[in-house]
Design a protein around this motif. Structure first.
Motif, mmCIF file in Angstrom:
data_model
loop_
_atom_site.group_PDB
_atom_site.id
_atom_site.type_symbol
_atom_site.label_atom_id
_atom_site.label_comp_id
_atom_site.label_asym_id
_atom_site.label_seq_id
_atom_site.Cartn_x
_atom_site.Cartn_y
_atom_site.Cartn_z
ATOM 1 N N PRO A 161 0.739 -1.423 -0.200
ATOM 2 C CA PRO A 161 0.579 -0.035 0.288
ATOM 3 C C PRO A 161 0.481 1.019 0.510
ATOM 4 N N LYS A 201 -11.512 1.292 -7.317
ATOM 5 C CA LYS A 201 -11.598 2.073 -6.421
ATOM 6 C C LYS A 201 -10.736 1.054 -5.586
ATOM 7 N N ASP A 246 -6.896 1.808 -2.752
ATOM 8 C CA ASP A 246 -6.431 2.794 -1.764
ATOM 9 C C ASP A 246 -5.014 3.315 -2.265
ATOM 10 N N TRP A 247 -4.895 4.615 -2.350
ATOM 11 C CA TRP A 247 -4.146 4.997 -2.743
ATOM 12 C C TRP A 247 -3.624 6.215 -2.085
ATOM 13 N N SER A 248 -4.211 6.214 -0.494
ATOM 14 C CA SER A 248 -3.464 6.804 0.147
ATOM 15 C C SER A 248 -2.593 7.118 0.982
ATOM 16 N N ASN A 257 -7.477 8.374 -3.646
ATOM 17 C CA ASN A 257 -7.171 8.967 -2.529
ATOM 18 C C ASN A 257 -6.460 9.429 -2.581
#
Ligand code: GLP
Length: 256
Positions: free
Chosen positions: A28, A51, A53-55, A89
């Motif tokens: 991640p 969709k 999670d790029w956070s 995101n």
């Protein structure tokens, strides 16, 4: 080098997107090397649709035109924002794109290199290819050991990109690009090329000699490169039967 030939750009893009998504899920906080150009647009659409999670991801773009502002309709800042970044995101602080308006270009380039190192290096580098074999904006005769720096575009690239600018005279002459040496340090390179206009460059890059006249040919020295092609871009390759057989026989643990 692994060569994956698919009937259509859509089919090849779907597999490339799976590979990128798999990395994002597995790591991640990965560092992604992003590219621009028409070839990347469907890939970004697929990634947005997933969709993910790029956070915690960090991104570094390959290149930018010198002398045009981030708001310019053809800046790569704008391309990235519109095609990908505003739809995921990702944290703004983790997005890196060369500054085309930098006052001190050499210092900005050195700083870009330092930031890549500080982030731990690029895990996965997306690449398109120019019709004469450029990667990023490393034009033919670029040093194969080059680092991030300013380059002057060839007339061929300015002609190729005129379609985006509405005329060749609007295309800037200068760009900042990640160096070939920098690209070679990424852990995995994904090269995507579609359409017959890329066939010659792909044949030179994959099966030709390693030469600065086709900068993408240096990828033959990289330990992990996956090339995604449609039939048209694969048309001038000699060993297509072999590449297809290898892909069809991949053991389960290697499947994408
Ligand atoms: C552009 C970019 C490259 C890109 C290539 C192909 O000029 N600097 O990074 O890979 O040329 O672009 P396209 O995908 O639009 O054919």
């Amino acid at each position: 080098m692994e060569i994956i030939i698919q009937p259509t750009p859509e089919a090849a893009t779907a597999i490339a997107a799976r590979l990128v998504a798999r990395l994002i899920r597995k790591k991640p906080a990965a560092v992604l090397g992003l590219a621009t150009g028409g070839t990347m647009e469907p890939l970004y659409r697929e990634l947005v649709a997933q969709k993910l999670d790029w956070s915690r991801l960090t991104t570094f773009n390959l290149d930018e035109y010198v002398g045009i502002a981030p708001e310019h309709s053809q800046s790569y800042h704008r391309f990235m924002r519109e095609k990908l970044l505003q739809h995921v995101n990702v944290a703004a602080a983790n997005v890196n794109i060369p500054d085309g308006l930098a006052q001190d270009v050499p210092a900005a380039c050195e700083n870009y290199e330092r930031k890549i190192s500080a982030a731990g290096g690029i895990d996965l580098q997306l690449l398109g290819i120019g019709t004469h074999g450029h990667i990023g904006f490393n034009e033919p005769t670029s040093s194969l050991a080059s680092r991030t720096r300013i380059k002057t575009l060839t007339p061929q690239t300015r002609r190729d990109n005129a379609r985006y600018f509405g005329g060749e005279e609007q295309v800037p002459h200068h760009v900042i690009t990640l160096g070939i040496g920098t690209i070679l340090e990424s852990r995995h390179c994904l090269l995507l090329a579609f359409g017959k206009q890329k066939a010659r460059a792909i044949a030179a890059a994959v099966e030709g000699p390693i030469t600065a006249m086709c900068p993408a040919s240096v990828l033959q020295l990289h330990p992990r490169v996956t090339v995604f092609l449609d039939e048209a871009a694969a048309a001038e390759l000699k060993l297509t039967d072999y590449y297809r057989w290898v892909y069809a026989q991949k053991p389960d643990w290697q499947r994408i």
